[in-house]
Design a protein around this motif. Structure first.
Motif, mmCIF file in Angstrom:
data_model
loop_
_atom_site.group_PDB
_atom_site.id
_atom_site.type_symbol
_atom_site.label_atom_id
_atom_site.label_comp_id
_atom_site.label_asym_id
_atom_site.label_seq_id
_atom_site.Cartn_x
_atom_site.Cartn_y
_atom_site.Cartn_z
ATOM 1 N N GLU A 1 0.847 -1.189 0.000
ATOM 2 C CA GLU A 1 0.000 0.000 0.000
ATOM 3 C C GLU A 1 0.887 1.245 0.000
ATOM 4 O OE1 GLU A 1 -3.666 1.986 2.600
ATOM 5 O OE2 GLU A 1 -3.007 -0.093 2.984
ATOM 6 N N TRP A 2 0.877 1.986 -1.083
ATOM 7 C CA TRP A 2 1.768 3.131 -1.269
ATOM 8 C C TRP A 2 1.574 4.191 -0.172
ATOM 9 C CZ3 TRP A 2 6.107 4.734 -2.920
ATOM 10 C CH2 TRP A 2 6.356 6.085 -3.221
ATOM 11 N N LYS A 3 0.343 4.456 0.220
ATOM 12 C CA LYS A 3 0.085 5.491 1.224
ATOM 13 C C LYS A 3 0.772 5.164 2.548
ATOM 14 C CE LYS A 3 -4.361 7.114 -0.614
ATOM 15 N NZ LYS A 3 -5.812 7.233 -0.349
ATOM 16 N N ARG A 4 0.778 3.888 2.925
ATOM 17 C CA ARG A 4 1.414 3.480 4.184
ATOM 18 C C ARG A 4 2.932 3.624 4.095
ATOM 19 N NH1 ARG A 4 -0.768 -2.266 5.946
ATOM 20 N NH2 ARG A 4 0.700 -1.811 7.662
ATOM 21 N N ASP B 1 0.912 -5.488 -9.603
ATOM 22 C CA ASP B 1 0.524 -4.860 -8.343
ATOM 23 C C ASP B 1 -0.325 -3.623 -8.619
ATOM 24 O OD1 ASP B 1 1.933 -6.755 -6.894
ATOM 25 O OD2 ASP B 1 3.786 -5.575 -6.917
ATOM 26 N N VAL B 2 -1.422 -3.485 -7.889
ATOM 27 C CA VAL B 2 -2.351 -2.373 -8.141
ATOM 28 C C VAL B 2 -1.643 -1.028 -8.031
ATOM 29 C CG1 VAL B 2 -4.430 -1.200 -7.333
ATOM 30 C CG2 VAL B 2 -4.363 -3.705 -7.396
ATOM 31 N N ASP B 3 -0.933 -0.821 -6.917
ATOM 32 C CA ASP B 3 -0.221 0.448 -6.743
ATOM 33 C C ASP B 3 0.994 0.530 -7.665
ATOM 34 O OD1 ASP B 3 -2.059 1.335 -4.973
ATOM 35 O OD2 ASP B 3 -0.738 1.408 -3.229
ATOM 36 N N GLY B 4 1.522 -0.612 -8.094
ATOM 37 C CA GLY B 4 2.617 -0.611 -9.067
ATOM 38 C C GLY B 4 2.181 -0.033 -10.397
ATOM 39 N N VAL B 5 1.003 -0.423 -10.854
ATOM 40 C CA VAL B 5 0.463 0.119 -12.112
ATOM 41 C C VAL B 5 0.234 1.618 -11.972
ATOM 42 C CG1 VAL B 5 -1.499 0.068 -13.700
ATOM 43 C CG2 VAL B 5 -0.589 -2.074 -12.763
ATOM 44 N N MET B 6 -0.272 2.031 -10.805
ATOM 45 C CA MET B 6 -0.510 3.453 -10.556
ATOM 46 C C MET B 6 0.798 4.241 -10.575
ATOM 47 S SD MET B 6 -0.136 5.849 -7.876
ATOM 48 C CE MET B 6 -0.187 4.904 -6.338
ATOM 49 N N LEU B 7 1.823 3.717 -9.911
ATOM 50 C CA LEU B 7 3.111 4.409 -9.838
ATOM 51 C C LEU B 7 3.830 4.405 -11.183
ATOM 52 C CD1 LEU B 7 4.331 3.089 -6.373
ATOM 53 C CD2 LEU B 7 3.515 5.400 -6.903
ATOM 54 N N LYS B 8 3.642 3.361 -11.964
ATOM 55 C CA LYS B 8 4.224 3.304 -13.299
ATOM 56 C C LYS B 8 3.758 4.496 -14.133
ATOM 57 C CE LYS B 8 4.282 0.320 -17.424
ATOM 58 N NZ LYS B 8 3.331 1.047 -18.296
ATOM 59 N N ASP B 9 2.467 4.785 -14.049
ATOM 60 C CA ASP B 9 1.914 5.937 -14.779
ATOM 61 C C ASP B 9 2.341 7.253 -14.131
ATOM 62 O OD1 ASP B 9 0.638 4.227 -16.545
ATOM 63 O OD2 ASP B 9 -1.217 4.176 -15.378
ATOM 64 N N LYS B 10 2.324 7.285 -12.815
ATOM 65 C CA LYS B 10 2.652 8.516 -12.083
ATOM 66 C C LYS B 10 4.081 8.966 -12.363
ATOM 67 C CE LYS B 10 3.019 10.243 -7.296
ATOM 68 N NZ LYS B 10 2.161 11.426 -7.429
ATOM 69 N N ASN C 1 12.432 1.051 1.853
ATOM 70 C CA ASN C 1 12.548 0.303 0.603
ATOM 71 C C ASN C 1 11.260 -0.445 0.262
ATOM 72 O OD1 ASN C 1 15.533 0.777 0.344
ATOM 73 N ND2 ASN C 1 15.512 -0.350 2.276
ATOM 74 N N THR C 2 10.877 -0.357 -0.994
ATOM 75 C CA THR C 2 9.698 -1.080 -1.461
ATOM 76 C C THR C 2 9.924 -1.530 -2.893
ATOM 77 O OG1 THR C 2 7.286 -0.989 -1.710
ATOM 78 C CG2 THR C 2 8.514 0.988 -2.312
ATOM 79 N N LYS C 3 9.134 -2.481 -3.322
ATOM 80 C CA LYS C 3 9.247 -2.955 -4.704
ATOM 81 C C LYS C 3 7.857 -3.293 -5.221
ATOM 82 C CE LYS C 3 10.441 -7.694 -3.252
ATOM 83 N NZ LYS C 3 11.428 -8.790 -3.412
ATOM 84 N N TYR C 4 7.677 -3.038 -6.529
ATOM 85 C CA TYR C 4 6.379 -3.283 -7.154
ATOM 86 C C TYR C 4 6.559 -3.950 -8.500
ATOM 87 C CZ TYR C 4 4.149 -0.074 -3.819
ATOM 88 O OH TYR C 4 3.681 0.549 -2.684
#
Length: 410
Positions: free
Chosen positions: A32-35, A90-99, A82-85
């Protein structure tokens, strides 16, 4: 008793050794990106994101060979959250890819949690020491990617800064921006400065546009640049840049939503006319001239121009000629004029008879089948595909025979 003490010491040593060599980057369990952002804000650290996909080989190498090295693990665990997507699953991975505009893998991103903007970025796998160095740079507000962008926007233009900035942009895969900065810097150098190992190195690495002043200088002074690098290296660079520029215009798609750049098309034609002595110029002109008829959907004009071009012998290689014919016969297949398509088919037969190159014959048969399908001659198209395969096999046989003769004579 001595044996017992020895066994205990041995067990301790083995355990210590395993633990010492078993450290790795501690990636957050949550996706969860927000966390993750909340934790990074609390700890006042940048977020390090490993942007990967399941099919990416270099991503797997980083995960198994680099992130598991003690020095890397210790540095990243101390300095970052550190995080990885998986950027595709991953739902937030797709979001961050676009962001963050992630387009290649692996992409390693350092994010400021306060602004959720990229502070630093590198694309591609790195060795352990290189990754640590990039992490150090990410922490440096003045010299990370965002910091250098701000310094450039503020007008900083020292040679030392621009060279470092180009390297940082290149590492982040910011191709358009690094090309712009490189040309701006190189435009300030004299011909003598360009004709140094360092000057040519920057041109060769960063400059792609044949209409840019640095590459025009190279073209105009080729014989002088041959003393800096070999003739083959210089000419290959110039030819490659011309071919790419021509291809971008020739392959323009009216459905792309991007207007055709008529001004650049005219400028490139004018330039190639002025350097028609150079190997890539006639081929480039042939492609640009013919593409004009394709854009206008003037298929009669297209076929006439193709015949005219071949009459002038504007190609310096069998490969470039083959690509030209295949591209434009494919364009011709969009015509609804059956008589014109049949004319194209007959011309293909004449071209096939006039060449001894089996690869060329195979490509011509491929184009013939395409036109035959368009006029509804499925039986004829099937025969052409069979001939294409036969020519390909015959060509491979001839290549094998040549290789055998070379081995026997060596």
């Amino acid at each position: 008793m001595k044996k017992l003490v020895f066994l205990v010491l041995l067990l301790v040593a083995v355990t210590w050794s395993v633990n010492a060599q078993n450290r790795s980057i501690n990636f957050e369990q949550t996706k969860e990106w927000k966390r993750i952002v909340k934790k990074a804000k609390k700890e006042k650290k940048l977020v390090f994101i490993d942007c990967y996909t399941s099919w990416c080989g270099p991503c797997k190498m980083l995960a198994s060979k680099i992130f598991t090295q003690d020095a890397v693990a210790d540095f990243f665990n101390e300095n970052f959250v550190n995080t990885k997507y998986d950027m595709e699953k991953d739902v937030d991975g797709v979001m961050l890819k676009d962001k963050f505009g992630v387009k290649a893998f692996p992409t390693l991103v350092f994010v400021d949690p306060e602004t959720q903007e990229i502070a630093h970025c590198i694309v591609g796998a790195r060795k352990a020491e290189e990754l640590i160095a990039e992490g150090e740079k990410a922490k440096d507000r003045e010299n990370n990617l965002r910091g250098m962008m701000k310094r450039y926007a503020a007008g900083e233009r020292s040679a030392e800064f621009l060279i470092a900035y180009m390297s940082t942009l290149a590492a982040a895969y910011q191709k358009d921006e690094v090309d712009k900065v490189a040309v701006e810097y190189l435009n300030t150098l004299s011909l003598e400065e360009l004709m140094t190992k360092e000057g040519w190195g920057l041109i060769n690495q960063y400059v792609k546009d044949p209409l840019s002043a640095p590459l025009k200088q190279v073209m105009e002074n080729r014989s002088k640049f041959y003393t800096v690098a070999s003739k083959v290296v210089i000419d290959d660079k110039l030819e490659y840049c011309i071919n790419v520029a021509v291809g971008q215009l020739v392959d323009w798609d009216p459905e792309s939503g991007v207007a055709f750049d008529e001004g650049r098309n005219r400028a490139l034609i004018d330039y190639l006319q002025n350097i028609d002595f150079f190997v890539a110029a006639p081929t480039g002109l042939a492609n640009l001239y013919t593409a004009g008829y394709v854009r206008e959907r003037d298929f009669r004009g297209l076929l006439n121009k193709m015949k005219e071009v071949l009459g002038y012998n504007m190609f310096r290689s069998v490969v470039s000629k083959g690509r030209y014919l295949q591209r434009n016969f494919e364009a011709l297949s969009r015509s609804e004029d059956k008589a014109l398509l049949e004319e194209g088919i007959k011309w293909i037969d004449l071209l096939c008879m006039s060449t001894n190159e089996y690869s060329s014959k195979a490509k011509l048969m491929n184009s013939k089948a395409l036109l035959q399908i368009k006029i509804g001659d499925t039986e004829g198209a099937a025969k052409s595909k069979v001939e294409e395969e036969q020519y390909m096999q015959e060509g491979q046989k001839k290549r094998n025979e040549r290789l055998m003769r070379i081995r026997n004579n060596s």
